[in-house]
Design a protein around this motif. Structure first.
Motif, mmCIF file in Angstrom:
data_model
loop_
_atom_site.group_PDB
_atom_site.id
_atom_site.type_symbol
_atom_site.label_atom_id
_atom_site.label_comp_id
_atom_site.label_asym_id
_atom_site.label_seq_id
_atom_site.Cartn_x
_atom_site.Cartn_y
_atom_site.Cartn_z
ATOM 1 N N CYS A 80 0.849 -1.193 0.000
ATOM 2 C CA CYS A 80 0.000 0.000 0.000
ATOM 3 C C CYS A 80 0.885 1.244 0.000
ATOM 4 O O CYS A 80 1.934 1.249 0.638
ATOM 5 N N LYS A 81 0.424 2.305 -0.637
ATOM 6 C CA LYS A 81 1.194 3.550 -0.563
ATOM 7 C C LYS A 81 0.714 4.430 0.598
ATOM 8 O O LYS A 81 1.379 5.383 0.964
ATOM 9 N N ASP A 82 -0.436 4.076 1.163
ATOM 10 C CA ASP A 82 -1.011 4.819 2.278
ATOM 11 C C ASP A 82 -1.148 3.900 3.490
ATOM 12 O O ASP A 82 -1.077 2.680 3.368
ATOM 13 N N ILE A 83 -1.399 4.489 4.647
ATOM 14 C CA ILE A 83 -1.753 3.715 5.840
ATOM 15 C C ILE A 83 -3.272 3.793 5.933
ATOM 16 O O ILE A 83 -3.846 4.876 6.099
ATOM 17 N N ASN A 84 -3.928 2.646 5.755
ATOM 18 C CA ASN A 84 -5.381 2.568 5.620
ATOM 19 C C ASN A 84 -6.017 1.894 6.824
ATOM 20 O O ASN A 84 -5.525 0.876 7.306
ATOM 21 N N LEU A 85 -7.148 2.438 7.272
ATOM 22 C CA LEU A 85 -7.892 1.877 8.396
ATOM 23 C C LEU A 85 -9.366 1.782 8.048
ATOM 24 O O LEU A 85 -9.917 2.671 7.385
ATOM 25 N N LYS A 86 -9.993 0.730 8.521
ATOM 26 C CA LYS A 86 -11.455 0.592 8.473
ATOM 27 C C LYS A 86 -11.870 0.327 9.906
ATOM 28 O O LYS A 86 -11.800 -0.796 10.397
ATOM 29 N N LEU A 87 -12.249 1.380 10.596
ATOM 30 C CA LEU A 87 -12.522 1.312 12.030
ATOM 31 C C LEU A 87 -13.925 0.790 12.317
ATOM 32 O O LEU A 87 -14.864 1.027 11.551
ATOM 33 N N ASP A 88 -14.067 0.120 13.467
ATOM 34 C CA ASP A 88 -15.378 -0.350 13.907
ATOM 35 C C ASP A 88 -16.223 0.797 14.458
ATOM 36 O O ASP A 88 -17.446 0.695 14.489
ATOM 37 N N GLY A 89 -15.593 1.871 14.893
ATOM 38 C CA GLY A 89 -16.294 3.048 15.396
ATOM 39 C C GLY A 89 -15.581 4.309 14.911
ATOM 40 O O GLY A 89 -14.361 4.313 14.784
ATOM 41 N N SER A 90 -16.325 5.355 14.615
ATOM 42 C CA SER A 90 -15.703 6.606 14.158
ATOM 43 C C SER A 90 -14.717 7.096 15.205
ATOM 44 O O SER A 90 -14.988 7.034 16.408
ATOM 45 N N ARG A 91 -13.591 7.613 14.743
ATOM 46 C CA ARG A 91 -12.528 7.993 15.672
ATOM 47 C C ARG A 91 -11.536 8.912 14.986
ATOM 48 O O ARG A 91 -11.291 8.811 13.798
ATOM 49 N N SER A 92 -10.930 9.802 15.744
ATOM 50 C CA SER A 92 -9.821 10.602 15.238
ATOM 51 C C SER A 92 -8.537 9.821 15.458
ATOM 52 O O SER A 92 -8.361 9.171 16.498
ATOM 53 N N VAL A 93 -7.662 9.867 14.471
ATOM 54 C CA VAL A 93 -6.409 9.121 14.517
ATOM 55 C C VAL A 93 -5.295 9.994 13.965
ATOM 56 O O VAL A 93 -5.543 10.875 13.135
ATOM 57 N N ARG A 94 -4.096 9.782 14.450
ATOM 58 C CA ARG A 94 -2.944 10.422 13.836
ATOM 59 C C ARG A 94 -1.812 9.415 13.755
ATOM 60 O O ARG A 94 -1.720 8.484 14.555
ATOM 61 N N THR A 95 -0.988 9.609 12.759
ATOM 62 C CA THR A 95 0.144 8.721 12.525
ATOM 63 C C THR A 95 1.404 9.403 13.017
ATOM 64 O O THR A 95 1.637 10.575 12.718
ATOM 65 N N CYS A 96 2.191 8.674 13.783
ATOM 66 C CA CYS A 96 3.449 9.192 14.314
ATOM 67 C C CYS A 96 4.592 8.384 13.709
ATOM 68 O O CYS A 96 4.596 7.151 13.782
ATOM 69 N N PHE A 97 5.522 9.087 13.088
ATOM 70 C CA PHE A 97 6.639 8.451 12.408
ATOM 71 C C PHE A 97 7.880 8.503 13.290
ATOM 72 O O PHE A 97 8.123 9.496 13.981
ATOM 73 N N LYS A 98 8.660 7.442 13.249
ATOM 74 C CA LYS A 98 9.835 7.331 14.111
ATOM 75 C C LYS A 98 10.806 8.492 13.889
ATOM 76 O O LYS A 98 11.361 9.022 14.844
ATOM 77 N N THR A 99 10.987 8.913 12.633
ATOM 78 C CA THR A 99 12.003 9.935 12.358
ATOM 79 C C THR A 99 11.470 11.361 12.293
ATOM 80 O O THR A 99 12.240 12.292 12.488
ATOM 81 N N THR A 100 10.167 11.541 12.038
ATOM 82 C CA THR A 100 9.680 12.917 11.825
ATOM 83 C C THR A 100 8.585 13.370 12.774
ATOM 84 O O THR A 100 8.143 14.508 12.699
ATOM 85 N N GLY A 101 8.095 12.489 13.648
ATOM 86 C CA GLY A 101 7.047 12.890 14.586
ATOM 87 C C GLY A 101 5.648 12.629 14.050
ATOM 88 O O GLY A 101 5.453 11.922 13.067
ATOM 89 N N CYS A 102 4.661 13.240 14.701
ATOM 90 C CA CYS A 102 3.248 12.956 14.421
ATOM 91 C C CYS A 102 2.646 13.945 13.423
ATOM 92 O O CYS A 102 2.983 15.130 13.418
ATOM 93 N N ASN A 103 1.718 13.437 12.607
ATOM 94 C CA ASN A 103 0.971 14.312 11.707
ATOM 95 C C ASN A 103 -0.305 14.801 12.401
ATOM 96 O O ASN A 103 -0.526 14.532 13.582
ATOM 97 N N SER A 104 -1.155 15.492 11.682
ATOM 98 C CA SER A 104 -2.400 16.034 12.239
ATOM 99 C C SER A 104 -3.415 14.928 12.498
ATOM 100 O O SER A 104 -3.364 13.867 11.884
ATOM 101 N N TRP A 105 -4.360 15.229 13.379
ATOM 102 C CA TRP A 105 -5.464 14.305 13.623
ATOM 103 C C TRP A 105 -6.381 14.279 12.422
ATOM 104 O O TRP A 105 -6.655 15.313 11.808
ATOM 105 N N ARG A 106 -6.881 13.100 12.080
ATOM 106 C CA ARG A 106 -7.859 12.903 11.005
ATOM 107 C C ARG A 106 -9.013 12.099 11.582
ATOM 108 O O ARG A 106 -8.791 11.112 12.279
ATOM 109 N N THR A 107 -10.232 12.495 11.274
ATOM 110 C CA THR A 107 -11.392 11.742 11.736
ATOM 111 C C THR A 107 -11.778 10.731 10.663
ATOM 112 O O THR A 107 -12.009 11.099 9.512
ATOM 113 N N LEU A 108 -11.823 9.470 11.059
ATOM 114 C CA LEU A 108 -12.212 8.395 10.154
ATOM 115 C C LEU A 108 -13.571 7.860 10.591
ATOM 116 O O LEU A 108 -13.840 7.725 11.781
#
Length: 137
Positions: A75-103
């Protein structure tokens, strides 16, 4: 053979125009990777359950504390199919966390886009309760 290729291209163009895509059979030379070598992104994606958080400054997270998941060429993206709506953010080891996204629950959403293969990351979920669903990256 030429009529078959033209018909195949026309069918593909029709599907693309309607917002749908389809795989068409082609010669072995047309593909760099055999279909059996890798599955399509999100096909048969594994389930996950995050760890719970303890406070607003320590939200729910995945994978286990102190570890990272590593992106793949699937995959070129990090994809989620959540059981409940939720805000998520991705944190990278070298660059830190991105913004919150509601899925939204029950549909595929993107936690991070255009992530290079081999990138280490973890996910944080708003709130302290566990997040569950499907994941592919």
């Amino acid at each position: 053979m030429r009529k078959l290729k033209i018909a195949s291209l026309a069918a593909s163009a029709l599907l693309l125009g309607s917002g749908m895509t389809a795989a068409t059979a082609g010669s072995a030379e047309a593909s760099d990777t055999p279909m059996s070598a890798a599955r399509a992104c999100t096909a048969s994606a594994p389930r996950f359950t995050s760890s719970p958080g303890t406070s607003s400054s320590d939200p729910a997270f995945w994978p286990a504390r102190g570890t990272y998941a590593t992106t793949t060429s699937r995959c070129k993206d990090i994809n989620l199919k959540l059981d409940g709506s939720r805000s998520v953010r991705t944190c990278f080891k070298t660059t830190g966390c991105n913004s919150w996204r509601t899925l939204r629950a029950g549909s595929w959403g993107v936690a991070a886009t255009d992530v290079l293969d081999g990138t280490q990351f973890y996910l944080q979920f708003a709130g302290t309760s566990r997040a569950t669903g499907l994941i592919d990256y």
